[in-house]
Design a protein around this motif. Structure first.
Motif, short mmCIF file in Angstrom:
data_model
loop_
_atom_site.label_atom_id
_atom_site.label_comp_id
_atom_site.label_asym_id
_atom_site.label_seq_id
_atom_site.Cartn_x
_atom_site.Cartn_y
_atom_site.Cartn_z
N PRO A 87 28.88 52.57 41.04
CA PRO A 87 28.89 51.20 41.90
C PRO A 87 30.35 50.32 41.85
CG PRO A 87 27.83 50.98 39.27
CD PRO A 87 28.50 52.35 39.20
N THR A 88 30.35 49.85 43.37
CA THR A 88 31.27 49.56 44.64
C THR A 88 31.06 48.63 44.95
OG1 THR A 88 32.45 51.89 43.96
CG2 THR A 88 32.79 50.35 45.62
N ARG A 89 31.90 47.36 45.12
CA ARG A 89 31.17 46.33 45.74
C ARG A 89 32.63 46.03 47.18
NH1 ARG A 89 27.29 47.26 45.19
NH2 ARG A 89 25.52 46.41 44.17
N VAL A 140 29.44 42.18 32.22
CA VAL A 140 30.10 41.51 32.95
C VAL A 140 30.83 42.02 34.49
CG1 VAL A 140 32.98 42.24 32.88
CG2 VAL A 140 31.82 41.98 30.90
N TRP A 141 30.28 43.37 34.98
CA TRP A 141 29.77 43.87 35.88
C TRP A 141 29.21 42.26 36.70
CZ3 TRP A 141 31.73 45.94 39.94
CH2 TRP A 141 31.19 46.26 41.15
N GLU A 142 27.75 42.12 36.32
CA GLU A 142 27.22 41.38 37.12
C GLU A 142 27.46 40.08 37.50
OE1 GLU A 142 24.15 41.66 38.16
OE2 GLU A 142 23.75 43.41 38.20
N ARG A 143 28.96 39.41 36.36
CA ARG A 143 29.49 38.60 36.41
C ARG A 143 30.40 38.31 37.92
NH1 ARG A 143 34.00 35.70 31.95
NH2 ARG A 143 34.70 34.45 33.37
N THR A 144 31.71 39.43 37.54
CA THR A 144 32.54 39.71 38.86
C THR A 144 31.93 40.45 39.52
OG1 THR A 144 33.17 41.53 37.19
CG2 THR A 144 34.37 41.66 39.39
N GLN A 145 30.50 40.61 39.85
CA GLN A 145 30.12 41.01 41.87
C GLN A 145 30.09 38.76 41.99
OE1 GLN A 145 27.32 44.37 42.16
NE2 GLN A 145 26.88 43.67 40.30
N ILE A 200 36.07 45.96 43.88
CA ILE A 200 35.74 46.06 42.65
C ILE A 200 35.23 47.31 42.35
CG2 ILE A 200 36.54 44.05 42.20
CD1 ILE A 200 33.23 43.47 42.45
N GLN A 201 35.05 48.81 41.13
CA GLN A 201 34.29 48.67 40.85
C GLN A 201 34.38 48.53 39.39
OE1 GLN A 201 36.45 52.95 42.13
NE2 GLN A 201 34.43 52.95 43.89
N VAL A 202 32.89 49.23 38.72
CA VAL A 202 32.63 49.04 37.32
C VAL A 202 33.03 50.51 36.77
CG1 VAL A 202 30.21 49.92 37.30
CG2 VAL A 202 31.37 48.25 35.30
N GLN A 205 28.27 55.41 46.27
CA GLN A 205 26.81 55.02 45.41
C GLN A 205 26.42 56.72 46.16
OE1 GLN A 205 25.84 52.77 43.28
NE2 GLN A 205 24.06 54.45 43.24
N GLN A 206 26.23 57.28 47.14
CA GLN A 206 25.31 58.73 46.96
C GLN A 206 26.63 59.68 46.50
OE1 GLN A 206 22.52 59.01 47.91
NE2 GLN A 206 21.41 56.85 47.70
N SER A 207 28.01 59.85 47.15
CA SER A 207 28.31 60.80 46.50
C SER A 207 29.64 60.99 45.41
CB SER A 207 30.18 60.24 48.29
OG SER A 207 29.12 60.73 49.18
#
Length: 304
Positions: A168-170, A208-213, A193-195, A162-164
């Motif tokens: 958005p990554t989980r 889709v990102w919310e669903r994937t998370q 995962i990354q969007v 997020q910083q570098s």
């Protein structure tokens, strides 16, 4: 580049691979490790909490390093003022891994008295999380540094991305042991995962990102390390989609780059008087590799 021949079946363990969900603006990676991580963690008599932290670092290094489009080495490290002074794992683009921890045994024992296994911030304290790309002597190293945040290296990695990179990554990392007829061994797993950002053609990717998370958060630690669950089965369980598939699987292995020649070269950097003091009663200088714990015996005359 994959480590196995094009017509060979993809590995199902000790692998790092990308995955794609058909039609979803999300990219992901998956790591499953058995023998590779067990060799790294079993090289030293680490307390369970320290071994778990190092296993997380190895899984994370493989997750991120296997996505590199250039040859080189990705180094994941964290250091702080806690009972674990330093943890490092590096992944070479040929699929080799190594790592080690430097820690205070009494401090780790004290931190491990609770019911839950202590995590990154408890073990490392206040400090920094660092990712470094080393492409060899012809290139400058590139490095990103963020504070240690959270009780797992996965949270440190999410904060780093997020910083570098503003992506958005989980990240999910898991380390555990399994017992078979052959004995008990360490296993590790990781997923990321990354969007993909929306654009005029793709439209917004937020829903889709919310669903994937939401689906990603259902991934359990035991699923990541269970040797009876194949990577393909794991992904299908997670996303419930026929269109999810692994791509470009890389085989992973434990491999230390230490050698007798490197040890001799290192000893040559010391003055002859200091090397003489290093010699033990048998007349040889004994050096133990921090990573793999192999012991090298070198005569002072060989260095001179």
């Amino acid at each position: 580049m994959s480590d196995h021949a094009p017509d060979a079946p993809a590995p199902t363990d000790d692998l790092a691979a990308a995955f794609q969900i058909e039609g979803w603006p999300v990219r992901g990676r998956l790591v499953r490790m058995g023998d590779a991580v067990d060799a790294v963690l079993s090289a030293h008599d680490y307390p369970e909490a320290v071994a778990a932290l190092l296993g997380e670092a190895c899984a994370l290094a493989a997750l991120v390093g296997s996505s590199l489009k250039v040859e080189g080495r990705l180094i994941v490290q964290a250091q702080g003022d806690g009972p674990v002074r330093y943890v490092v794992a590096d992944y070479d683009t040929d699929g080799s891994l190594r790592g080690f921890c430097r820690f205070d045994p009494e401090g780790v024992a004290q931190a491990s008295t609770g019911f839950a296994r202590p995590g990154a911030q408890t073990l490392l304290g206040q400090g920094v999380f660092i990712m470094t790309l080393d492409r060899g002597p012809d290139f400058e190293r590139t490095q990103g540094v963020t504070p240690i945040e959270g009780e797992s290296l996965s949270l440190c990695a999410e904060h780093y991305f997020q910083q570098s990179e503003q992506i958005p990554t989980r990240v999910k990392l898991a380390v555990g042991s399994v017992t078979t007829d052959a004995g008990t061994s360490w296993r590790a797993g990781g997923a990321l995962i990354q969007v993909v950002a929306g654009d005029d053609a793709r439209g917004s990717t937020e829903d889709v990102w919310e669903r994937t998370q939401a689906l990603f958060h259902t991934l359990a630690d035991d699923e990541l390390v269970d040797p009876t669950i194949t990577p393909q089965t794991l992904l299908f369980r997670l996303f419930h989609e026929d269109g999810v598939r692994l791509e470009d699987a890389h085989a992973l292995r434990a491999h230390c780059r230490c050698s007798h020649e490197r040890i001799v070269g290192m000893l040559a950097s010391f003055p002859a008087s200091e090397r003489a003091d290093m010699a033990e009663p048998d007349g040889l200088i004994h050096v133990t590799c921090e990573y793999c714990a192999k012991v090298y015996a070198v005569s002072p005359e060989e260095v001179g």
